[in-house]
Design an enzyme around this catalytic site. Structure first.
Site, PDB file in Angstrom:
ATOM      1  N   SER A  25       0.801  -1.223   0.000  1.00 39.24           N
ATOM      2  CA  SER A  25       0.000   0.000   0.000  1.00 39.24           C
ATOM      3  C   SER A  25       0.832   1.270   0.000  1.00 39.24           C
ATOM      4  CB  SER A  25      -0.946   0.007   1.212  1.00 39.24           C
ATOM      5  OG  SER A  25      -0.223  -0.146   2.431  1.00 39.24           O
ATOM      6  N   ASP A 219      -2.513   8.338   7.948  1.00 35.40           N
ATOM      7  CA  ASP A 219      -3.284   7.466   8.821  1.00 35.40           C
ATOM      8  C   ASP A 219      -2.300   6.669   9.668  1.00 35.40           C
ATOM      9  OD1 ASP A 219      -2.405   5.264   7.334  1.00 35.40           O
ATOM     10  OD2 ASP A 219      -4.284   4.981   6.259  1.00 35.40           O
ATOM     11  N   HIS A 222       0.365   4.817   7.242  1.00 35.52           N
ATOM     12  CA  HIS A 222       0.921   5.373   6.004  1.00 35.52           C
ATOM     13  C   HIS A 222       1.352   6.826   6.180  1.00 35.52           C
ATOM     14  CE1 HIS A 222      -1.974   2.183   4.813  1.00 35.52           C
ATOM     15  NE2 HIS A 222      -0.992   1.839   3.995  1.00 35.52           N
TER      16      HIS A 222
END
Length: 244
Positions: A25, A219, A222
């Site tokens: 991600s 977040d 990340h």
């Protein structure tokens, strides 16, 4: 992440012609949107600082590291998701592999996982210190990754495979945030900043910060776009120097 070699050797200041990124991600530019998974981020407030202020499936408030590397190498402003149903054939020439002619490959290390806000919350104790065990595991992985890169350079003729350290640049932002203009390194912008990620980081989440540029993390798992932008210059310098 890999960069395609042109038909002649890359000259100084010559643009790298193409890029394809493989990863999790941290590098995903929206492929996850078209996978069967509960780990989605194609909803607000993700993408609030992206072009048009729209969520794209990037686990960030804006651009991710893949976009910024492509931008810095002069390839394109953003990298399209390979699984995007709207992807056009003209977008595909900006990617390929070693067997198809790729000779210049950058391999990014893993991050200081123990310092992610969610790991601090779960394993950092009452003071939410960085998780030493997770960081040691990341360092061990990176050392083995570097050894493998060196081995591949020896076994693949004409290949130039570069190990790119992102562990220490991010750790430096976390340990010395003020030096780079950050204020909050230990929690994220979204929600309380302690554990919100993916579905828990949504437009209904209360307490989301007003100024994400002060936060190292968007977040709880990340980095923010500004953190990525701060980390990108040395990464680009390593790639350009090694690929020239």
């Amino acid at each position: 992440m890999c960069c395609i070699k042109a038909s002649r050797e890359l000259q100084e200041n010559e643009e790298i012609p193409a890029l394809m990124a493989f990863g999790d991600s941290i590098l995903d530019t929206g492929n996850n949107n078209d996978l069967i998974s509960v780990l989605k981020c194609n909803f607000p407030p993700y993408g609030m600082d992206f072009i048009g202020g729209k969520p794209t499936g990037r686990f960030c408030d804006g651009k991710v590291l893949t976009d910024l590397i492509a931008e810095g190498l002069g390839i394109k402003e953003t990298v399209p998701a390979y699984l995007d149903p709207n992807l056009q054939s003209k977008d595909l020439p900006t990617g390929d592999l070693y067997g198809l002619g790729v000779r210049k490959i950058g391999v990014l290390s893993t991050l200081p996982l123990g310092c992610l806000p969610i790991i601090r919350t779960l394993h950092g104790g009452p003071m939410r210190f960085c998780g030493d065990n997770a960081n040691r595991a990341a360092q061990l992985f990176n050392s083995k990754l570097l050894a493998e890169v060196n081995s591949l350079n020896s076994s693949l003729p004409q290949a130039k495979i570069v190990y790119v350290d992102v562990y220490n640049p991010l750790l430096d932002l976390i340990k010395n945030p003020v030096k780079s203009g950050f204020r909050v390194p230990e929690r994220s912008c979204c929600g309380t900043g302690l554990f919100e990620a993916v579905i828990l980081c949504n437009q209904l989440t209360p307490f989301t910060c007003d100024n994400v540029s002060e936060f190292v993390f968007w977040d709880s798992a990340h980095p923010s776009e500004r953190a990525y932008r701060t980390m990108t210059p040395p990464i680009l310098q390593d790639l350009k120097k090694s690929f020239s």
